[in-house]
Design a protein around this motif. Structure first.
Motif, PDB file in Angstrom:
ATOM      1  N   SER A 235       0.815  -1.405   0.017  1.00  0.00           N
ATOM      2  CA  SER A 235      -0.052   0.019   0.189  1.00  0.00           C
ATOM      3  C   SER A 235       0.963   1.276   0.154  1.00  0.00           C
ATOM      4  CB  SER A 235      -0.880  -0.057   1.328  1.00  0.00           C
ATOM      5  OG  SER A 235      -1.633   1.184   1.341  1.00  0.00           O
ATOM      6  N   ILE A 236       1.987   1.333   0.778  1.00  0.00           N
ATOM      7  CA  ILE A 236       2.755   2.613   0.899  1.00  0.00           C
ATOM      8  C   ILE A 236       3.642   2.727  -0.303  1.00  0.00           C
ATOM      9  CG2 ILE A 236       4.674   3.345   2.005  1.00  0.00           C
ATOM     10  CD1 ILE A 236       3.821   1.936   4.418  1.00  0.00           C
ATOM     11  N   LYS A 237       3.848   1.580  -0.889  1.00  0.00           N
ATOM     12  CA  LYS A 237       4.792   1.586  -2.259  1.00  0.00           C
ATOM     13  C   LYS A 237       3.894   2.016  -3.219  1.00  0.00           C
ATOM     14  CE  LYS A 237       8.372  -1.924  -1.502  1.00  0.00           C
ATOM     15  NZ  LYS A 237       8.965  -3.183  -1.986  1.00  0.00           N
ATOM     16  N   ASN A 238       2.612   1.540  -3.338  1.00  0.00           N
ATOM     17  CA  ASN A 238       1.824   2.217  -4.436  1.00  0.00           C
ATOM     18  C   ASN A 238       1.478   3.481  -4.280  1.00  0.00           C
ATOM     19  OD1 ASN A 238       1.566  -0.459  -5.379  1.00  0.00           O
ATOM     20  ND2 ASN A 238      -0.298  -1.026  -4.194  1.00  0.00           N
ATOM     21  N   LYS A 239       1.203   4.099  -2.804  1.00  0.00           N
ATOM     22  CA  LYS A 239       1.087   5.491  -2.803  1.00  0.00           C
ATOM     23  C   LYS A 239       2.173   6.426  -3.247  1.00  0.00           C
ATOM     24  CE  LYS A 239      -0.153   6.437   1.294  1.00  0.00           C
ATOM     25  NZ  LYS A 239      -0.546   6.888   2.926  1.00  0.00           N
ATOM     26  N   LEU A 240       3.422   5.854  -2.810  1.00  0.00           N
ATOM     27  CA  LEU A 240       4.593   6.779  -3.410  1.00  0.00           C
ATOM     28  C   LEU A 240       4.747   6.974  -4.638  1.00  0.00           C
ATOM     29  CD1 LEU A 240       7.026   5.736  -0.374  1.00  0.00           C
ATOM     30  CD2 LEU A 240       5.841   7.891  -0.616  1.00  0.00           C
TER      31      LEU A 240
ATOM     32  N   ALA B   1       2.399   6.428  -7.161  1.00  0.00           N
ATOM     33  CA  ALA B   1       1.220   6.927  -7.915  1.00  0.00           C
ATOM     34  C   ALA B   1       1.349   8.363  -7.942  1.00  0.00           C
ATOM     35  CB  ALA B   1      -0.083   6.432  -7.315  1.00  0.00           C
ATOM     36  N   ASN B   2       1.728   9.035  -6.959  1.00  0.00           N
ATOM     37  CA  ASN B   2       1.815  10.333  -6.796  1.00  0.00           C
ATOM     38  C   ASN B   2       3.427  11.043  -6.804  1.00  0.00           C
ATOM     39  OD1 ASN B   2       2.979  10.143  -4.285  1.00  0.00           O
ATOM     40  ND2 ASN B   2       0.837  10.283  -3.371  1.00  0.00           N
ATOM     41  N   ASP B   3       4.252  10.101  -7.376  1.00  0.00           N
ATOM     42  CA  ASP B   3       5.721  10.736  -7.540  1.00  0.00           C
ATOM     43  C   ASP B   3       6.129  11.072  -6.107  1.00  0.00           C
ATOM     44  OD1 ASP B   3       5.677   9.859 -10.180  1.00  0.00           O
ATOM     45  OD2 ASP B   3       5.241  11.910 -10.984  1.00  0.00           O
ATOM     46  N   HIS B   4       5.970  10.508  -5.324  1.00  0.00           N
ATOM     47  CA  HIS B   4       6.524  10.912  -3.784  1.00  0.00           C
ATOM     48  C   HIS B   4       5.897  12.315  -3.654  1.00  0.00           C
ATOM     49  CE1 HIS B   4       9.281   7.632  -4.114  1.00  0.00           C
ATOM     50  NE2 HIS B   4       9.444   7.993  -3.012  1.00  0.00           N
TER      51      HIS B   4
END
Length: 245
Positions: A22-27, A29-32
């Motif tokens: 989940s965290i990897k996808n979040k980072l 998807a929005n380019d950190h």
């Protein structure tokens, strides 16, 4: 891990891997949180150095918030991955400080934790204060001479009072003292430091050039002085101009 059953480990590992993804996808998807792009690209400005710093104040605030959110997610991701590594090594579920088993209830609540409740580094609120406060106390720091009886010259507080006289963003609603209803009363020691005279009554009591007739000027300080006495009601009929007694 004798205190953890295979079912416990399977459930905790599944939760850790789900959180990791989940965290990897979040980072990703929005380019950190947009940090992969420069602030110049985000604002479509030719330069990030403007004539006035407030021109990009909102962008700077948002960039600082994005940095904080990114740091939070990356730190949590590191803790989750460290927990998975400990699980693979067979040391998961034991406190790194005391080597005692961590309660299953705590692991279910915080599966990435590496410490028991007693040794959690986040359980103690730090009492350390920034070193700058040593130089800012008392108010105005080392430039304040109010506490010294042998010093009467111009100090840091006097410098601030001159700047403050041109106005600040403070309002009476922000005042620490009671009964502040005027912007002029917001100044530091506004009612205690009086220019040109020593005692407050000298600001509204005057005489003629011969020192004979006494005049009372109905200024703001006079009204404050009278409001603290029993003569306020009897003096109200005398009007607002200077009066002779």
């Amino acid at each position: 891990m004798p205190h953890l059953t295979k079912q416990h480990l399977a459930e905790l590992e599944a939760e850790l891997r789900s959180e990791q993804q989940s965290i990897k996808n979040k980072l990703s998807a929005n380019d950190h949180y947009g940090l992969n792009g420069s602030i110049r690209d985000n604002t479509s400005e030719l330069s990030a150095v403007d004539n006035h710093p407030a021109d990009i104040g909102t962008e700077l605030f948002e960039r600082g918030k994005d940095l904080a959110l990114t740091d939070h997610d990356e730190l949590r991701l590191t803790r989750v991955e460290d927990a998975l590594d400990r699980m693979a090594e067979g040391t998961y579920g034991y406190c790194l400080t005391c080597d005692k088993p961590i309660d299953i209830e705590r692991l279910k609540a915080i599966p990435e934790t590496a410490y028991c409740k007693e040794h959690s580094p986040q359980s103690t609120v730090s009492t350390h204060r920034p070193v700058e406060e040593q130089f800012l106390y008392p108010p105005f720091g080392r430039t304040s001479l109010d506490e010294r009886d042998d010093e009467t010259e111009f100090d840091g507080e006097d410098a601030w009072q001159i700047v403050e006289s041109y106005g600040t963003s403070n309002s009476p609603a922000m005042a620490e003292e009671d009964e502040i209803d005027d912007y002029n009363d917001m100044e530091i020691e506004a009612s205690r430091e009086l220019d040109g005279f020593v005692e407050p009554y000298e600001s509204f009591v005057a005489t003629d050039i011969y020192g004979q007739e006494v005049f009372f000027y109905r200024n703001g300080l006079y009204r404050k002085h009278m409001s603290a006495t029993e003569y306020l009601d009897s003096e109200e009929s005398l009007g607002d101009g200077p009066n002779t007694y």
